[in-house]
Design a protein around this motif. Structure first.
Motif, PDB file in Angstrom:
ATOM      1  N   SER A   1       0.843  -1.155   0.047  1.00 51.90           N
ATOM      2  CA  SER A   1       0.017  -0.013  -0.025  1.00 51.90           C
ATOM      3  C   SER A   1       0.811   1.334  -0.120  1.00 51.90           C
ATOM      4  CB  SER A   1      -0.918   0.135   1.353  1.00 51.90           C
ATOM      5  OG  SER A   1      -0.202   0.320   2.433  1.00 51.90           O
ATOM      6  N   PRO A   2       0.226   2.427  -0.038  1.00 53.41           N
ATOM      7  CA  PRO A   2       1.334   3.752  -0.186  1.00 53.41           C
ATOM      8  C   PRO A   2       1.758   4.016   1.190  1.00 53.41           C
ATOM      9  CG  PRO A   2      -1.071   4.100  -1.153  1.00 53.41           C
ATOM     10  CD  PRO A   2      -1.128   2.703  -0.572  1.00 53.41           C
ATOM     11  N   SER A   3       1.208   3.617   2.246  1.00 49.02           N
ATOM     12  CA  SER A   3       1.888   3.501   3.493  1.00 49.02           C
ATOM     13  C   SER A   3       2.800   2.508   3.828  1.00 49.02           C
ATOM     14  CB  SER A   3       0.731   3.837   4.688  1.00 49.02           C
ATOM     15  OG  SER A   3       0.027   2.748   4.698  1.00 49.02           O
ATOM     16  N   ASN A   4       2.950   1.612   2.864  1.00 52.32           N
ATOM     17  CA  ASN A   4       3.892   0.620   2.882  1.00 52.32           C
ATOM     18  C   ASN A   4       3.266  -0.793   3.883  1.00 52.32           C
ATOM     19  OD1 ASN A   4       5.779   2.041   1.617  1.00 52.32           O
ATOM     20  ND2 ASN A   4       7.103   2.336   3.173  1.00 52.32           N
TER      21      ASN A   4
ATOM     22  N   ILE B   1      11.600  -5.991   1.929  1.00 46.54           N
ATOM     23  CA  ILE B   1      12.780  -5.381   1.832  1.00 46.54           C
ATOM     24  C   ILE B   1      12.824  -4.105   0.861  1.00 46.54           C
ATOM     25  CG2 ILE B   1      15.195  -5.822   1.076  1.00 46.54           C
ATOM     26  CD1 ILE B   1      14.591  -8.678   1.900  1.00 46.54           C
ATOM     27  N   LYS B   2      12.109  -4.425  -0.238  1.00 50.65           N
ATOM     28  CA  LYS B   2      12.123  -3.392  -1.205  1.00 50.65           C
ATOM     29  C   LYS B   2      11.258  -2.088  -0.838  1.00 50.65           C
ATOM     30  CE  LYS B   2      11.088  -2.361  -6.225  1.00 50.65           C
ATOM     31  NZ  LYS B   2      10.629  -3.055  -7.403  1.00 50.65           N
ATOM     32  N   ALA B   3      10.161  -2.346  -0.222  1.00 54.30           N
ATOM     33  CA  ALA B   3       9.095  -1.310  -0.032  1.00 54.30           C
ATOM     34  C   ALA B   3       9.869  -0.432   1.180  1.00 54.30           C
ATOM     35  CB  ALA B   3       7.687  -1.958   0.183  1.00 54.30           C
ATOM     36  N   CYS B   4      10.503  -1.049   2.252  1.00 52.70           N
ATOM     37  CA  CYS B   4      10.871  -0.496   3.684  1.00 52.70           C
ATOM     38  C   CYS B   4      12.068  -0.322   3.608  1.00 52.70           C
ATOM     39  CB  CYS B   4      10.118  -1.146   4.647  1.00 52.70           C
ATOM     40  SG  CYS B   4       8.317  -1.458   4.578  1.00 52.70           S
ATOM     41  N   ASN B   5      12.970  -0.509   2.780  1.00 49.41           N
ATOM     42  CA  ASN B   5      14.218  -0.314   2.597  1.00 49.41           C
ATOM     43  C   ASN B   5      14.935  -0.926   3.706  1.00 49.41           C
ATOM     44  OD1 ASN B   5      16.611   0.906   1.606  1.00 49.41           O
ATOM     45  ND2 ASN B   5      16.849   2.695   2.858  1.00 49.41           N
ATOM     46  N   LEU B   6      14.642  -2.329   3.838  1.00 46.34           N
ATOM     47  CA  LEU B   6      15.635  -3.220   4.907  1.00 46.34           C
ATOM     48  C   LEU B   6      16.793  -3.665   4.522  1.00 46.34           C
ATOM     49  CD1 LEU B   6      12.064  -5.410   6.016  1.00 46.34           C
ATOM     50  CD2 LEU B   6      12.829  -3.113   6.987  1.00 46.34           C
ATOM     51  N   LYS B   7      17.486  -4.028   5.752  1.00 41.40           N
ATOM     52  CA  LYS B   7      18.853  -4.417   5.313  1.00 41.40           C
ATOM     53  C   LYS B   7      18.971  -6.182   6.014  1.00 41.40           C
ATOM     54  CE  LYS B   7      19.760  -0.479   3.921  1.00 41.40           C
ATOM     55  NZ  LYS B   7      19.921  -0.012   2.565  1.00 41.40           N
ATOM     56  N   PRO B   8      18.696  -6.872   5.043  1.00 45.02           N
ATOM     57  CA  PRO B   8      18.517  -8.359   5.370  1.00 45.02           C
ATOM     58  C   PRO B   8      20.353  -8.726   5.851  1.00 45.02           C
ATOM     59  CG  PRO B   8      18.359  -8.044   3.151  1.00 45.02           C
ATOM     60  CD  PRO B   8      18.327  -6.706   3.557  1.00 45.02           C
ATOM     61  N   GLU B   9      20.265  -9.733   6.777  1.00 47.23           N
ATOM     62  CA  GLU B   9      21.565 -10.241   7.174  1.00 47.23           C
ATOM     63  C   GLU B   9      22.248 -11.041   6.138  1.00 47.23           C
ATOM     64  OE1 GLU B   9      21.143 -12.170  10.845  1.00 47.23           O
ATOM     65  OE2 GLU B   9      20.500 -10.216  11.780  1.00 47.23           O
ATOM     66  N   ARG B  10      21.290 -11.834   5.315  1.00 45.67           N
ATOM     67  CA  ARG B  10      21.868 -12.733   4.246  1.00 45.67           C
ATOM     68  C   ARG B  10      21.528 -12.123   2.902  1.00 45.67           C
ATOM     69  NH1 ARG B  10      19.046 -16.166   8.045  1.00 45.67           N
ATOM     70  NH2 ARG B  10      20.581 -17.358   9.048  1.00 45.67           N
ATOM     71  N   THR B  11      22.120 -12.519   1.950  1.00 49.76           N
ATOM     72  CA  THR B  11      22.182 -11.644   0.716  1.00 49.76           C
ATOM     73  C   THR B  11      21.130 -12.602  -0.325  1.00 49.76           C
ATOM     74  OG1 THR B  11      23.972 -13.072  -0.270  1.00 49.76           O
ATOM     75  CG2 THR B  11      24.508 -10.724   0.592  1.00 49.76           C
ATOM     76  N   GLU B  12      20.795 -13.885   0.056  1.00 46.54           N
ATOM     77  CA  GLU B  12      19.699 -14.517  -0.495  1.00 46.54           C
ATOM     78  C   GLU B  12      18.703 -15.430   0.416  1.00 46.54           C
ATOM     79  OE1 GLU B  12      21.637 -17.855  -2.717  1.00 46.54           O
ATOM     80  OE2 GLU B  12      22.758 -18.687  -1.092  1.00 46.54           O
ATOM     81  N   ALA B  13      17.628 -15.707  -0.153  1.00 49.12           N
ATOM     82  CA  ALA B  13      16.797 -16.360   0.797  1.00 49.12           C
ATOM     83  C   ALA B  13      17.226 -17.901   1.236  1.00 49.12           C
ATOM     84  CB  ALA B  13      15.363 -16.471   0.055  1.00 49.12           C
ATOM     85  N   VAL B  14      16.867 -18.222   2.373  1.00 47.70           N
ATOM     86  CA  VAL B  14      17.160 -19.471   2.765  1.00 47.70           C
ATOM     87  C   VAL B  14      16.007 -20.577   3.033  1.00 47.70           C
ATOM     88  CG1 VAL B  14      19.465 -18.557   4.114  1.00 47.70           C
ATOM     89  CG2 VAL B  14      16.898 -18.825   5.363  1.00 47.70           C
ATOM     90  N   THR B  15      14.882 -20.138   2.530  1.00 47.32           N
ATOM     91  CA  THR B  15      13.671 -20.939   2.925  1.00 47.32           C
ATOM     92  C   THR B  15      13.929 -22.142   2.022  1.00 47.32           C
ATOM     93  OG1 THR B  15      11.106 -20.644   2.870  1.00 47.32           O
ATOM     94  CG2 THR B  15      12.298 -19.696   1.222  1.00 47.32           C
ATOM     95  N   SER B  16      14.277 -22.078   0.960  1.00 41.87           N
ATOM     96  CA  SER B  16      14.312 -23.436   0.262  1.00 41.87           C
ATOM     97  C   SER B  16      15.069 -24.527   0.704  1.00 41.87           C
ATOM     98  CB  SER B  16      14.772 -23.233  -1.403  1.00 41.87           C
ATOM     99  OG  SER B  16      16.131 -22.800  -1.202  1.00 41.87           O
ATOM    100  N   TYR B  17      16.060 -24.504   1.872  1.00 42.61           N
ATOM    101  CA  TYR B  17      16.667 -25.484   2.330  1.00 42.61           C
ATOM    102  C   TYR B  17      16.555 -25.377   3.959  1.00 42.61           C
ATOM    103  CZ  TYR B  17      20.245 -21.762   2.359  1.00 42.61           C
ATOM    104  OH  TYR B  17      21.102 -20.721   2.546  1.00 42.61           O
ATOM    105  N   LEU B  18      15.755 -24.496   4.493  1.00 39.08           N
ATOM    106  CA  LEU B  18      15.795 -24.437   5.799  1.00 39.08           C
ATOM    107  C   LEU B  18      14.886 -25.560   6.596  1.00 39.08           C
ATOM    108  CD1 LEU B  18      16.776 -22.533   8.261  1.00 39.08           C
ATOM    109  CD2 LEU B  18      14.499 -21.658   8.187  1.00 39.08           C
ATOM    110  N   LYS B  19      15.285 -26.310   7.197  1.00 41.21           N
ATOM    111  CA  LYS B  19      14.709 -27.448   7.934  1.00 41.21           C
ATOM    112  C   LYS B  19      13.611 -26.773   8.953  1.00 41.21           C
ATOM    113  CE  LYS B  19      16.980 -31.611   7.006  1.00 41.21           C
ATOM    114  NZ  LYS B  19      17.589 -32.857   7.453  1.00 41.21           N
ATOM    115  N   ILE B  20      12.393 -27.113   9.053  1.00 40.63           N
ATOM    116  CA  ILE B  20      11.655 -26.648  10.281  1.00 40.63           C
ATOM    117  C   ILE B  20      11.709 -27.387  11.464  1.00 40.63           C
ATOM    118  CG2 ILE B  20       9.930 -25.613   8.534  1.00 40.63           C
ATOM    119  CD1 ILE B  20       8.020 -27.835   9.407  1.00 40.63           C
TER     120      ILE B  20
END
Length: 475
Positions: free
Chosen positions: A196-199, A223-242
């Motif tokens: 949304s316009p208010s993010n 990350i894009k909308a709120c200019n966040l700074k992630p600790e990792r450069t890529e997503a880990v969800t594809s190999y993260l075990k729950i």
């Protein structure tokens, strides 16, 4: 799975709040526009209200998507089109152990499925527009639709009985139209992510089978909308075990049997439900006092749930008895009667962990029974079926009340069909055949749970008396 995802997030540093409601979204001025910066929330267990600050707010609230969107902007168009999907649970003998069935071509075009689940059979589903509520309930029409459809897949000698429905519930599907597109009339087939316009980042639609992709797309947008700074450069969800998946193996349950002295069935259940956390659960189990099993007192004799799961569930954010029977154990979904019978033990164990007073325990049992009655389908029939009149004299009623009390030796308030058969024989009513009794019971078991209460017993005896009169008149 929802719980395992939350626990995994907690292990990686998230703060998890249960039974907490968003009351208001907070905004601040930033570069000439209003952007979200937090929320006022209410804890429904303690009643306390507090403020949470945030760089970004993600709206992942399923059917309640539009409630949060309208907190952000009261003028936005509604995008959620809620649909009710009812499921029922039947005894395990209705389906093979390792085979399921799905048919997209039912009598009215809805999908029907028929699957083995937790040693029972789960069947569904309906697809009807519904209101958004915290307490969705199944209707008798929806239950009957499923029962009528599954008859088509069974041998003709299998009688699909309403009384075999062990549990029934309604889930709300949050079907959505995409606010990113001009044409918002058609519903999105997959999930949508909207900023949304208010993010306010909204993730809506989708399904469990794609939840990791949904999460990745949502975080990328945040990350894009709120200019966040992630600790990792890529997503880990594809190999993260729950949570629970790190040390799990298909034969892990054997170690539970050997190391702790658990019943094999209980060990298999713990391994499947908790993964490698089953060892932590087992360490909390109490001694049985028997030669075997050594530990693990069941909370209900027909199911493999043990006392330790109640204590462990409290450590996994369970706050109420309903949390435990429906959202930690699956007992409410498998058999509402069994869930009701196990409630006193469950509430006593939770009470020890959470320091509940006697009044609080009674309140928890009452709330849980109301949940079972309305949201899990226990009382659906009772209000929908017409009561059969009792045509007995005052003396006859007194006689049958005394007989019922004799049959109900344990003072449960109900008797089984087998109890009635034995009683008819002992009271000299052996001329009523099993088939005739079965037909009568189909009419008078008004809540279709296979248990006959006093008023139903009186209706049955009245029906037997009238049946005998008809036979005598015919002769």
């Amino acid at each position: 799975m929802c719980l395992a995802v939350a626990l995994t997030a907690a292990r990686h540093g998230a703060t998890v709040c249960n039974h907490v409601e968003v009351k208001e979204l907070l905004k601040k001025d930033e570069n000439g526009k209003k952007v979200l910066c937090g929320a006022k929330v209410k804890d429904h267990i303690s009643g306390r209200e507090f403020t949470v600050k945030a760089k970004c707010i993600i709206n992942a609230t399923g059917p309640f998507t539009d409630f949060i969107r309208k907190m952000d902007n009261p003028n936005v168009k509604t995008i959620c089109c809620p649909s009710s999907g009812v499921h029922i649970v039947l005894p395990g003998y209705y389906s093979p152990d390792q085979m399921g069935l799905l048919d997209p071509s039912t009598s009215d075009g809805r999908v029907i499925f028929f699957l083995p689940w937790q040693r029972q059979t789960i069947a569904g589903t309906t697809d009807l527009p519904c209101d958004i509520t915290h307490n969705p309930s199944p209707t008798e029409d929806e239950i009957q639709f499923i029962l009528n459809e599954i008859k088509n897949y069974l041998n003709t000698d299998v009688e699909v009985r309403r009384g075999d429905v062990l549990s029934a519930w309604s889930g709300i599907r949050p079907l959505v139209s995409d606010p990113n597109k001009e044409d918002t009339q058609s519903l999105a087939r997959n999930h949508i992510v909207h900023v949304s316009p208010s993010n306010l980042v909204t993730i809506a639609g989708g399904k469990w089978t794609t939840y990791r992709a949904m999460a990745e797309h949502t975080i990328d947008a945040a990350i894009k909308a709120c200019n966040l700074k992630p600790e990792r450069t890529e997503a880990v969800t594809s190999y993260l075990k729950i949570e629970g998946g790190q040390g799990w193996t298909p034969t892990m349950y054997i170690r539970l049997v050997q190391d702790f002295g658990l019943e094999c069935e209980v060990a298999q259940h713990l391994a499947k439900s908790y993964g490698d956390r089953a060892f932590a659960v087992s360490k909390m189990a109490s001694l049985t006092g028997k030669r075997w099993p050594i530990i693990g007192n069941r909370i209900h004799p027909e199911f493999p749930y043990i006392d330790a799961e109640i204590r462990y569930g409290v450590r996994e954010y369970a706050c109420t008895a309903v949390d435990m029977i429906a959202r930690r154990l699956r007992l409410a979904f498998l058999n509402v009667q069994a869930a009701s019978e196990a409630l006193p033990v469950i509430v006593d164990l939770m009470g020890e962990e959470l320091h509940w007073s006697k009044d609080e325990k009674e309140k928890q049992i009452k709330q849980a029974n109301e949940f079972l009655a309305h949201e899990m389908g226990q009382m659906v029939n009772r209000t929908s079926k017409e009561r059969i009149p009792i045509k007995l004299s005052k003396d006859e009623i007194q006689t049958y009340v005394k007989r019922f009390q004799l049959i109900d030796k344990d003072k449960k308030g109900y008797v089984s069909i087998n109890d009635i058969r034995r009683a008819l024989k002992s009271f000299g009513d052996a001329d009523v055949s099993g088939e005739q009794l079965h037909e009568i019971l189909k009419e008078i078991d008004t809540n279709m749970n296979g248990q006959v209460e006093l008023d139903e017993y009186l209706q049955m005896m009245s029906a037997i008396k009238n049946w005998r009169r008809r036979i005598f008149a015919f002769c």
